[in-house]
Design a protein around this motif. Structure first.
Motif, PDB file in Angstrom:
ATOM      1  N   PRO A 217       0.833  -1.222   0.000  1.00 48.21           N
ATOM      2  CA  PRO A 217       0.000   0.000   0.000  1.00 48.21           C
ATOM      3  C   PRO A 217       0.863   1.266   0.000  1.00 48.21           C
ATOM      4  N   MET A 218       1.670   1.415  -1.017  1.00 47.53           N
ATOM      5  CA  MET A 218       2.560   2.567  -1.090  1.00 47.53           C
ATOM      6  C   MET A 218       2.637   3.062  -2.522  1.00 47.53           C
ATOM      7  N   VAL A 219       2.420   4.353  -2.729  1.00 52.79           N
ATOM      8  CA  VAL A 219       2.472   4.955  -4.053  1.00 52.79           C
ATOM      9  C   VAL A 219       3.245   6.261  -3.979  1.00 52.79           C
ATOM     10  N   GLU A 220       4.190   6.424  -4.891  1.00 54.88           N
ATOM     11  CA  GLU A 220       4.943   7.677  -4.990  1.00 54.88           C
ATOM     12  C   GLU A 220       4.166   8.594  -5.932  1.00 54.88           C
ATOM     13  N   VAL A 221       3.713   9.723  -5.410  1.00 50.05           N
ATOM     14  CA  VAL A 221       2.902  10.646  -6.209  1.00 50.05           C
ATOM     15  C   VAL A 221       3.688  11.909  -6.485  1.00 50.05           C
ATOM     16  N   ILE A 222       3.739  12.284  -7.771  1.00 50.02           N
ATOM     17  CA  ILE A 222       4.456  13.493  -8.190  1.00 50.02           C
ATOM     18  C   ILE A 222       3.501  14.345  -9.022  1.00 50.02           C
TER      19      ILE A 222
END
Length: 222
Positions: A217-222
């Motif tokens: 449950p981990m997302v890198e958002v840019i």
């Protein structure tokens, strides 16, 4: 949720005045109350509270990002590309109760998609000893123009070649709602490069997940 008008203006990237911003919130089904002057050592600013409405009964619990995407709940997601990452997204979202339409040019990728979905379901059954949410529906299509028409969020997970991604964005912008958010799963291409040639570059973001997508449950958002 409490917001300040200057902060909201900055994050909406708008020169709209206070009444126009309040109208924007009203038009997307939200209401505000308690608008007042708040003075102190810093310059005065307006404060507003987002409150419950019939359309948004949980509006008082909205996070700031919910307002910026139109104040509406994500109802339908389209996953473009059914490789390992795209299929992982589809599995994660459907397990969370969100309806997903998966698109891939190759119909053979539907078999891989179904296998990832099965793997995810087995993993959840082993890992979580609690009742699970009702799963969202999953459909598959090889017709991009049809599948994105009613999407709220479109997640792109095609091969890491910028010309392929930009071609997909061009097609999406032709067929999808102008309010749909486009998210790229890229791990190494700058958003500014992906946005070149788009009609609405401001609605594209990078949402790089970690594999297996349906378990981490981990997302890198840019």
């Amino acid at each position: 949720m409490i917001i300040t008008i200057p902060w909201l203006k900055e994050h909406l990237n708008t020169k709209a005045n206070e009444s126009e911003i309040i109208n924007h919130l009203t038009n997307i089904g939200l209401e505000v109350e308690g608008i007042k002057e708040n003075s102190g050592e810093m310059s005065a600013f307006k404060v507003a509270r987002i409150i419950k409405t019939e359309k948004h009964p949980n509006a008082d619990k909205l996070k700031v990002c919910d307002v910026f995407i139109g104040g509406k709940e994500i109802q339908k997601v389209v996953c473009v590309g059914c490789g390992v990452i795209g299929a992982g997204w589809a599995a994660r979202l459907t397990e969370s109760g969100i309806d997903v339409a998966a698109y891939d040019l190759e119909r053979s990728s539907q078999k891989r998609l179904n296998q990832v979905i099965k793997n995810a379901q087995k993993a959840y059954q082993k890992l979580y000893d609690v009742p699970q949410k009702n799963r969202g529906t999953l459909t598959f299509s090889t017709n991009l123009s049809e599948v994105v028409k009613e999407a709220d969020l479109i997640i792109e997970s095609v091969p890491e070649r910028i010309e392929i991604k930009q071609d997909i964005y061009s097609q999406i912008e032709n067929y999808a709602s102008s309010e749909a958010i486009i998210a790229s799963s890229t791990s190494g291409i700058k958003p500014s490069e992906l946005q070149k040639g788009m009609l609405q570059p401001e609605r594209l973001l990078v949402s790089h997940p970690f594999n297996p997508v349906y378990l981490i449950p981990m997302v890198e958002v840019i």
